[in-house]
Design a protein around this motif. Structure first.
Motif, PDB file in Angstrom:
ATOM      1  N   ILE A  67       0.840  -1.200   0.000  1.00 21.76           N
ATOM      2  CA  ILE A  67       0.000   0.000   0.000  1.00 21.76           C
ATOM      3  C   ILE A  67       0.876   1.251   0.000  1.00 21.76           C
ATOM      4  CG2 ILE A  67      -1.722   1.305   1.316  1.00 21.76           C
ATOM      5  CD1 ILE A  67      -2.770  -1.373   2.366  1.00 21.76           C
ATOM      6  N   GLN A  68       1.944   1.229   0.796  1.00 19.53           N
ATOM      7  CA  GLN A  68       2.881   2.362   0.778  1.00 19.53           C
ATOM      8  C   GLN A  68       3.445   2.574  -0.623  1.00 19.53           C
ATOM      9  OE1 GLN A  68       5.992   2.068   3.822  1.00 19.53           O
ATOM     10  NE2 GLN A  68       4.604   0.835   5.056  1.00 19.53           N
ATOM     11  N   GLY A  69       3.764   1.464  -1.285  1.00 21.88           N
ATOM     12  CA  GLY A  69       4.341   1.566  -2.621  1.00 21.88           C
ATOM     13  C   GLY A  69       3.402   2.203  -3.628  1.00 21.88           C
ATOM     14  N   LEU A  70       2.105   1.869  -3.528  1.00 23.34           N
ATOM     15  CA  LEU A  70       1.126   2.502  -4.429  1.00 23.34           C
ATOM     16  C   LEU A  70       1.184   4.022  -4.293  1.00 23.34           C
ATOM     17  CD1 LEU A  70      -2.049   0.230  -4.060  1.00 23.34           C
ATOM     18  CD2 LEU A  70      -0.741   0.634  -6.156  1.00 23.34           C
ATOM     19  N   GLY A  71       1.243   4.490  -3.039  1.00 23.44           N
ATOM     20  CA  GLY A  71       1.301   5.934  -2.818  1.00 23.44           C
ATOM     21  C   GLY A  71       2.640   6.535  -3.190  1.00 23.44           C
ATOM     22  N   ALA A  72       3.720   5.841  -2.824  1.00 20.82           N
ATOM     23  CA  ALA A  72       5.056   6.372  -3.088  1.00 20.82           C
ATOM     24  C   ALA A  72       5.362   6.442  -4.576  1.00 20.82           C
ATOM     25  CB  ALA A  72       6.103   5.530  -2.375  1.00 20.82           C
ATOM     26  N   GLY A  73       4.734   5.576  -5.379  1.00 17.15           N
ATOM     27  CA  GLY A  73       4.974   5.605  -6.815  1.00 17.15           C
ATOM     28  C   GLY A  73       4.569   6.910  -7.465  1.00 17.15           C
ATOM     29  N   VAL A  74       3.632   7.597  -6.825  1.00 12.83           N
ATOM     30  CA  VAL A  74       3.145   8.857  -7.379  1.00 12.83           C
ATOM     31  C   VAL A  74       4.225   9.946  -7.308  1.00 12.83           C
ATOM     32  CG1 VAL A  74       1.504  10.733  -6.964  1.00 12.83           C
ATOM     33  CG2 VAL A  74       0.745   8.351  -6.825  1.00 12.83           C
ATOM     34  N   ILE A  75       5.016   9.948  -6.242  1.00 11.80           N
ATOM     35  CA  ILE A  75       5.875  11.095  -5.941  1.00 11.80           C
ATOM     36  C   ILE A  75       6.929  11.358  -7.015  1.00 11.80           C
ATOM     37  CG2 ILE A  75       7.563  11.996  -4.300  1.00 11.80           C
ATOM     38  CD1 ILE A  75       5.865  10.719  -2.081  1.00 11.80           C
ATOM     39  N   PRO A  76       7.746  10.372  -7.407  1.00 10.73           N
ATOM     40  CA  PRO A  76       8.749  10.681  -8.432  1.00 10.73           C
ATOM     41  C   PRO A  76       8.132  10.992  -9.781  1.00 10.73           C
ATOM     42  CG  PRO A  76       8.746   8.327  -7.937  1.00 10.73           C
ATOM     43  CD  PRO A  76       7.896   8.989  -6.905  1.00 10.73           C
ATOM     44  N   ALA A  77       7.036  10.304 -10.136  1.00  8.89           N
ATOM     45  CA  ALA A  77       6.400  10.567 -11.427  1.00  8.89           C
ATOM     46  C   ALA A  77       5.875  11.994 -11.493  1.00  8.89           C
ATOM     47  CB  ALA A  77       5.260   9.570 -11.669  1.00  8.89           C
ATOM     48  N   VAL A  78       5.220  12.441 -10.422  1.00  8.33           N
ATOM     49  CA  VAL A  78       4.709  13.813 -10.381  1.00  8.33           C
ATOM     50  C   VAL A  78       5.858  14.814 -10.381  1.00  8.33           C
ATOM     51  CG1 VAL A  78       3.537  15.493  -8.908  1.00  8.33           C
ATOM     52  CG2 VAL A  78       2.498  13.258  -9.314  1.00  8.33           C
ATOM     53  N   ALA A  79       6.920  14.529  -9.627  1.00  5.02           N
ATOM     54  CA  ALA A  79       8.054  15.451  -9.581  1.00  5.02           C
ATOM     55  C   ALA A  79       8.660  15.646 -10.961  1.00  5.02           C
ATOM     56  CB  ALA A  79       9.110  14.924  -8.603  1.00  5.02           C
ATOM     57  N   TYR A  80       8.797  14.570 -11.731  1.00  8.63           N
ATOM     58  CA  TYR A  80       9.375  14.686 -13.065  1.00  8.63           C
ATOM     59  C   TYR A  80       8.457  15.466 -14.005  1.00  8.63           C
ATOM     60  CZ  TYR A  80      13.406  11.666 -12.301  1.00  8.63           C
ATOM     61  OH  TYR A  80      14.596  11.151 -11.885  1.00  8.63           O
ATOM     62  N   VAL A  81       7.153  15.267 -13.853  1.00  8.88           N
ATOM     63  CA  VAL A  81       6.210  16.037 -14.671  1.00  8.88           C
ATOM     64  C   VAL A  81       6.342  17.525 -14.365  1.00  8.88           C
ATOM     65  CG1 VAL A  81       3.764  16.526 -15.055  1.00  8.88           C
ATOM     66  CG2 VAL A  81       4.555  14.166 -14.964  1.00  8.88           C
ATOM     67  N   VAL A  82       6.406  17.868 -13.082  1.00  3.88           N
ATOM     68  CA  VAL A  82       6.511  19.268 -12.685  1.00  3.88           C
ATOM     69  C   VAL A  82       7.815  19.880 -13.215  1.00  3.88           C
ATOM     70  CG1 VAL A  82       6.744  20.824 -10.708  1.00  3.88           C
ATOM     71  CG2 VAL A  82       5.055  18.973 -10.652  1.00  3.88           C
ATOM     72  N   ILE A  83       8.914  19.149 -13.109  1.00  4.22           N
ATOM     73  CA  ILE A  83      10.189  19.668 -13.624  1.00  4.22           C
ATOM     74  C   ILE A  83      10.119  19.853 -15.131  1.00  4.22           C
ATOM     75  CG2 ILE A  83      12.633  19.097 -13.983  1.00  4.22           C
ATOM     76  CD1 ILE A  83      12.560  17.743 -11.232  1.00  4.22           C
ATOM     77  N   GLY A  84       9.554  18.883 -15.836  1.00  6.05           N
ATOM     78  CA  GLY A  84       9.466  18.970 -17.291  1.00  6.05           C
ATOM     79  C   GLY A  84       8.634  20.141 -17.770  1.00  6.05           C
ATOM     80  N   ARG A  85       7.606  20.530 -16.989  1.00  2.07           N
ATOM     81  CA  ARG A  85       6.704  21.600 -17.420  1.00  2.07           C
ATOM     82  C   ARG A  85       7.054  22.965 -16.846  1.00  2.07           C
ATOM     83  NH1 ARG A  85       0.842  18.556 -16.662  1.00  2.07           N
ATOM     84  NH2 ARG A  85       1.257  16.805 -18.078  1.00  2.07           N
ATOM     85  N   SER A  86       7.762  22.996 -15.730  1.00  2.00           N
ATOM     86  CA  SER A  86       7.989  24.263 -15.035  1.00  2.00           C
ATOM     87  C   SER A  86       9.375  24.846 -15.223  1.00  2.00           C
ATOM     88  CB  SER A  86       7.749  24.083 -13.523  1.00  2.00           C
ATOM     89  OG  SER A  86       6.447  23.619 -13.265  1.00  2.00           O
ATOM     90  N   TYR A  87      10.351  24.036 -15.676  1.00  2.00           N
ATOM     91  CA  TYR A  87      11.731  24.495 -15.759  1.00  2.00           C
ATOM     92  C   TYR A  87      12.252  24.337 -17.184  1.00  2.00           C
ATOM     93  CZ  TYR A  87      11.454  24.031 -10.685  1.00  2.00           C
ATOM     94  OH  TYR A  87      11.070  24.142  -9.378  1.00  2.00           O
ATOM     95  N   PRO A  88      12.886  25.377 -17.734  1.00  2.00           N
ATOM     96  CA  PRO A  88      13.511  25.223 -19.048  1.00  2.00           C
ATOM     97  C   PRO A  88      14.643  24.200 -18.974  1.00  2.00           C
ATOM     98  CG  PRO A  88      14.174  27.292 -18.028  1.00  2.00           C
ATOM     99  CD  PRO A  88      13.098  26.721 -17.163  1.00  2.00           C
ATOM    100  N   THR A  89      15.007  23.639 -20.112  1.00  2.00           N
ATOM    101  CA  THR A  89      15.956  22.529 -20.122  1.00  2.00           C
ATOM    102  C   THR A  89      17.301  22.897 -19.517  1.00  2.00           C
ATOM    103  OG1 THR A  89      14.871  21.804 -22.141  1.00  2.00           O
ATOM    104  CG2 THR A  89      16.939  20.738 -21.591  1.00  2.00           C
ATOM    105  N   HIS A  90      17.749  24.141 -19.684  1.00  2.00           N
ATOM    106  CA  HIS A  90      19.060  24.497 -19.153  1.00  2.00           C
ATOM    107  C   HIS A  90      19.063  24.578 -17.629  1.00  2.00           C
ATOM    108  CE1 HIS A  90      17.178  28.525 -19.269  1.00  2.00           C
ATOM    109  NE2 HIS A  90      18.065  28.871 -18.356  1.00  2.00           N
ATOM    110  N   LEU A  91      17.878  24.623 -16.981  1.00  3.62           N
ATOM    111  CA  LEU A  91      17.806  24.626 -15.528  1.00  3.62           C
ATOM    112  C   LEU A  91      17.568  23.232 -14.951  1.00  3.62           C
ATOM    113  CD1 LEU A  91      15.732  27.832 -14.653  1.00  3.62           C
ATOM    114  CD2 LEU A  91      18.198  27.463 -14.395  1.00  3.62           C
TER     115      LEU A  91
END
Length: 461
Positions: A112-136
């Motif tokens: 059950i912890q794993g189901l929840g924890a799986g969300v965190i890195p995936a969401v973090a990468y989405v946020v970085i991909g959309r919020s930060y230009p590639t050079h940052l």
């Protein structure tokens, strides 16, 4: 400095997002290091050494499902909704784990912890991909590694003290308030990132059914490794492997299993990297406390050194990735991890000081810092507009699957060694040799990570 304040990762329009992501990764660090530190005590208390590897593998296999759901949901609804649902599941699993009366219940709680924890890195990468230009992005990935510093310095020590003074159950329960704080502080910046329009050339969204199939197939494979009957072992491993591979092909970029140049090779490299590193990392405290007779605190110290050196390596690569490019850094990272695994074998099978574990895992962490973020840059640089969630999911899927299989094989060898009367170190050394094979494979395919569009973007002002 003025340029950094106007357009850096801590610029006013990015500051809340950056701080939110750092807080979330700090939570991940506390959870991972604290539970890994107390697992030898847990296995003794619940009389469950045969399921030691499954405590980690169940978490990771369930994480596969959480990753795919989070990536698809983030593309469709924005990152806030999957993030909050994931934190609720993580907290629920921690509470059940704190109350677990047996190792079997603890394995379920970890799922059950794993189901929840799986969300965190995936969401973090989405946020970085959309919020930060590639050079940052290289600097942001380095900052995320820095978020492990505080958990690395105090997480294992606090976990060891709490487990000794109050019992290991309070280690699980004590993480729940941190989850609540993360929800309050990290979710608001994500609200500013709405769903995005998908590129017409983007691959279709990942399938939840395929993710479940990969998890179940991998579970059958790992379960087969623990079978005492040879026929059952071969049958379960063959059936589970076939089921998992059939679905995995639809969840990762075309050509991943053949290491085609670019994103496919990067995704495969991440799987090999985590297989090699975490296939040893999960057994550091067991090796120190149960094989060499050291303290749980010493095992935690080795994990701390590894995490700090990971951060150091990540910061170094962030300054050189523009000049050296990802393939060279990834190849160097794999090679350094290979050296660390050899040092681990020396530490576990000879009478050298147990401090050697800290030295070995410091070297291993440094190698991870060199290799981990450059692979992420290759994948994000090749993502189609509107499919950042799918791309990050594929990367995290390989990440977690590599961990699960690597740790599962190690756990099976430890259990088999105990049943067969091997010396305590034998299973761990055999497992480390298997991890070295993954290192060699990673070195050999690193040159295929070249992506010209990414290189051009990284060099942009």
């Amino acid at each position: 400095m003025a340029s950094e304040s106007r357009d850096g990762v801590l610029a006013p329009h990015r500051r809340a997002t950056t701080i939110g992501l750092l807080l979330v990764i700090t939570l991940v660090g506390f959870e991972a290091l604290a539970i890994a530190t107390v697992m030898p005590k847990v296995s003794r208390d619940l009389n469950g050494i045969s399921l030691y590897g499954w405590v980690f593998s169940a978490f990771l296999l369930a994480q596969l499902v959480g990753i795919v759901v989070a990536g698809t949901s983030a593309d469709r609804y924005g990152p806030e909704r999957p993030f909050l649902i994931g934190l609720v599941l993580l907290a629920l699993g921690l509470i059940i784990g704190a109350l677990a009366p047996s190792m079997e219940v603890l394995v379920g709680a970890r799922a059950i912890q794993g189901l929840g924890a799986g969300v965190i890195p995936a969401v973090a990468y989405v946020v970085i991909g959309r919020s930060y230009p590639t050079h940052l992005q290289p600097r942001m990935f380095a900052m995320l590694s820095t978020a492990w510093v505080v958990p690395s310095l105090i997480g294992p020590a606090i976990a060891a003290v709490v487990a000794s003074a109050f019992g290991w159950r309070w280690v699980f329960a004590g993480i729940v308030p941190i989850v609540a704080i993360a929800a309050l502080l990290a979710a608001p910046p994500m609200r500013k990132l709405p769903p995005t329009d998908r590129s017409p050339d983007a691959e279709p969204p990942a399938s939840l059914a395929d993710a479940i199939q990969v998890a179940l197939g991998s579970g059958l494979f790992l379960g087969g490794l623990l079978a005492q009957n040879l026929f059952a072992l071969l049958a379960l491993c063959a059936i589970g492997g076939a089921i998992a591979l059939n679905a995995l092909r639809r969840l990762v970029p075309t050509g991943t299993l053949r290491a085609l140049p670019g994103t496919p090779a990067a995704v495969l490299s991440r799987g090999l990297l985590t297989f090699a590193f975490f296939g040893v990392d999960a057994f550091i405290t067991l090796a120190v406390a149960e094989v060499r007779g050291g303290s749980v605190a010493m095992g935690g110290f080795a994990l701390t050194v590894g995490a700090l050196c990971w951060t150091t390596g990540s910061w170094i690569q962030s300054h050189y990735v523009q000049r050296l490019h990802p393939p060279l850094l990834v190849r160097a990272g794999f090679a350094i991890i290979g050296v660390a695994i050899v040092l681990f074998c020396i530490a576990v099978s000879t009478s050298v000081s147990v401090f050697m574990f800290a030295v070995a895992w410091g070297v291993g962490g440094f190698g991870m810092g060199f290799a981990y973020a450059p692979i992420s840059l290759v994948v994000l640089g090749g993502a189609e507009k509107g499919s950042e969630g799918r791309s990050s999911s594929a990367l995290q899927l390989a990440d977690v699957l590599g961990c699960a299989i690597g740790i599962g094989i190690g756990g099976a060898l430890v259990a088999f060694g105990e049943r067969s009367g091997w010396s305590p170190s034998s299973g761990l050394v055999i497992n480390a040799c298997i991890d070295l094979v993954a290192v060699i494979a990673g070195v050999s395919i690193a040159s295929r990570l070249r992506t010209p569009p990414l290189a051009a973007q990284i060099q942009a002002p």
